[in-house]
Design a protein around this motif. Sequence first.
Motif, PDB file in Angstrom:
ATOM      1  N   ARG A 173      49.912  29.944  42.291  1.00 51.86           N
ATOM      2  CA  ARG A 173      50.060  30.285  40.864  1.00 51.86           C
ATOM      3  C   ARG A 173      49.545  29.156  39.976  1.00 51.86           C
ATOM      4  NH1 ARG A 173      55.680  32.699  42.551  1.00 51.86           N
ATOM      5  NH2 ARG A 173      55.141  34.917  42.687  1.00 51.86           N
ATOM      6  N   ALA A 176      45.765  29.283  40.189  1.00 51.06           N
ATOM      7  CA  ALA A 176      45.220  30.388  39.396  1.00 51.06           C
ATOM      8  C   ALA A 176      45.202  30.027  37.911  1.00 51.06           C
ATOM      9  CB  ALA A 176      46.038  31.653  39.630  1.00 51.06           C
ATOM     10  N   ALA A 177      46.288  29.406  37.450  1.00 52.37           N
ATOM     11  CA  ALA A 177      46.341  29.000  36.042  1.00 52.37           C
ATOM     12  C   ALA A 177      45.299  27.928  35.746  1.00 52.37           C
ATOM     13  CB  ALA A 177      47.742  28.495  35.713  1.00 52.37           C
ATOM     14  N   GLY A 180      41.970  29.497  35.601  1.00 56.95           N
ATOM     15  CA  GLY A 180      41.841  30.491  34.550  1.00 56.95           C
ATOM     16  C   GLY A 180      41.767  31.920  35.032  1.00 56.95           C
ATOM     17  N   PHE A 181      42.270  32.212  36.251  1.00 53.03           N
ATOM     18  CA  PHE A 181      42.227  33.571  36.773  1.00 53.03           C
ATOM     19  C   PHE A 181      43.325  34.413  36.127  1.00 53.03           C
ATOM     20  CE2 PHE A 181      40.820  31.683  41.127  1.00 53.03           C
ATOM     21  CZ  PHE A 181      39.571  31.400  40.604  1.00 53.03           C
ATOM     22  N   THR A 182      42.967  35.622  35.738  1.00 56.87           N
ATOM     23  CA  THR A 182      43.941  36.575  35.209  1.00 56.87           C
ATOM     24  C   THR A 182      43.705  37.941  35.834  1.00 56.87           C
ATOM     25  OG1 THR A 182      42.499  37.164  33.344  1.00 56.87           O
ATOM     26  CG2 THR A 182      44.080  35.371  32.989  1.00 56.87           C
ATOM     27  N   ALA A 183      44.699  38.813  35.715  1.00 55.99           N
ATOM     28  CA  ALA A 183      44.575  40.172  36.246  1.00 55.99           C
ATOM     29  C   ALA A 183      43.365  40.854  35.613  1.00 55.99           C
ATOM     30  CB  ALA A 183      45.841  40.962  35.962  1.00 55.99           C
ATOM     31  N   ASP A 185      40.254  40.034  36.390  1.00 59.55           N
ATOM     32  CA  ASP A 185      39.063  39.208  36.607  1.00 59.55           C
ATOM     33  C   ASP A 185      38.361  39.594  37.896  1.00 59.55           C
ATOM     34  OD1 ASP A 185      38.709  37.492  34.436  1.00 59.55           O
ATOM     35  OD2 ASP A 185      40.152  36.030  35.189  1.00 59.55           O
ATOM     36  N   SER A 209      47.038  36.179  41.156  1.00 58.78           N
ATOM     37  CA  SER A 209      46.760  36.372  39.728  1.00 58.78           C
ATOM     38  C   SER A 209      46.481  37.830  39.387  1.00 58.78           C
ATOM     39  CB  SER A 209      45.559  35.521  39.309  1.00 58.78           C
ATOM     40  OG  SER A 209      44.358  36.024  39.871  1.00 58.78           O
ATOM     41  N   ALA A 211      43.626  39.218  40.262  1.00 58.76           N
ATOM     42  CA  ALA A 211      42.174  39.336  40.173  1.00 58.76           C
ATOM     43  C   ALA A 211      41.602  39.903  41.466  1.00 58.76           C
ATOM     44  CB  ALA A 211      41.567  37.962  39.884  1.00 58.76           C
ATOM     45  N   THR A 234      33.570  37.864  35.999  1.00 53.75           N
ATOM     46  CA  THR A 234      34.172  37.301  34.787  1.00 53.75           C
ATOM     47  C   THR A 234      34.695  35.881  34.998  1.00 53.75           C
ATOM     48  OG1 THR A 234      36.335  38.253  35.346  1.00 53.75           O
ATOM     49  CG2 THR A 234      34.869  39.580  33.961  1.00 53.75           C
TER      50      THR A 234
END
Length: 239
Positions: A173, A176-177, A180-183, A185, A209, A211, A234
């Motif tokens: 986690r 991922a932060a 910069g990974f987000t759902a 991506d 995340s 992604a 992305t």
Amino acid sequence: MRQLTETLTDAVLDPILARDPAGPRITYYDDAAGARIELSALTLANWAAKTANMIRDEFGLSSGSRVAVLLPAHWQTAAVLLGCWWAGVEVVLHADPDAELALVTADRIAEAGDIPEVAALSLDPMGMPVRDLPIGVTDYASSVRVHGDQFHPGGVGCALDGESVSEVLDKARKSAARQGFTAGDRVLSSSSWQTPAEVIDGFVAVLVSGASLVQVANPDPAAEERRIGTERITARRQG
């Protein structure tokens, strides 16, 4: 709060399966071979379940057992890792003499040394078996197909190289932060999965995340710009 009995595979796959079971989750390219394979979350879960059933029913391993995974970054490696974690076994990324099973490519069978059980993966795009295996080595492709595509976990041990499920999740986690990974991506990566940090940053962090991953082996620089467009990239794996 998640229960301590939850496996790492449950933690990363359950939210995706609930939200988007049919969307692309791993898209794998091998530019040298001209191969492209895409798996949804549901298909990935089915492969992972077959692998977990093979680990438990064919090799007799249970929570607390240790499995050496000597494989490159590949969609089948993703299924192997998720299958191991579903079975509650600990993944190590080297030929640990305390491992009870090694999952290897054909050219790394000798590295398994004295590990009592060895299964070899061809990583063939069509799922072909490994030819001319030594006696006593299991062909993964032939074996895994006969196992069920549903799995019910029976326990949880360490997840990755001595770290618990909660420790791996926490690192994933944070990774991922940081990346910069987000759902939603689509993450482009050609990174290896040879160390625990690489597995966490390049694989677990993407899934946790929400992604999806576009993993490229033997990347052709001339194909990158077109791939970014066609795959709707992305984000990129950093580091």
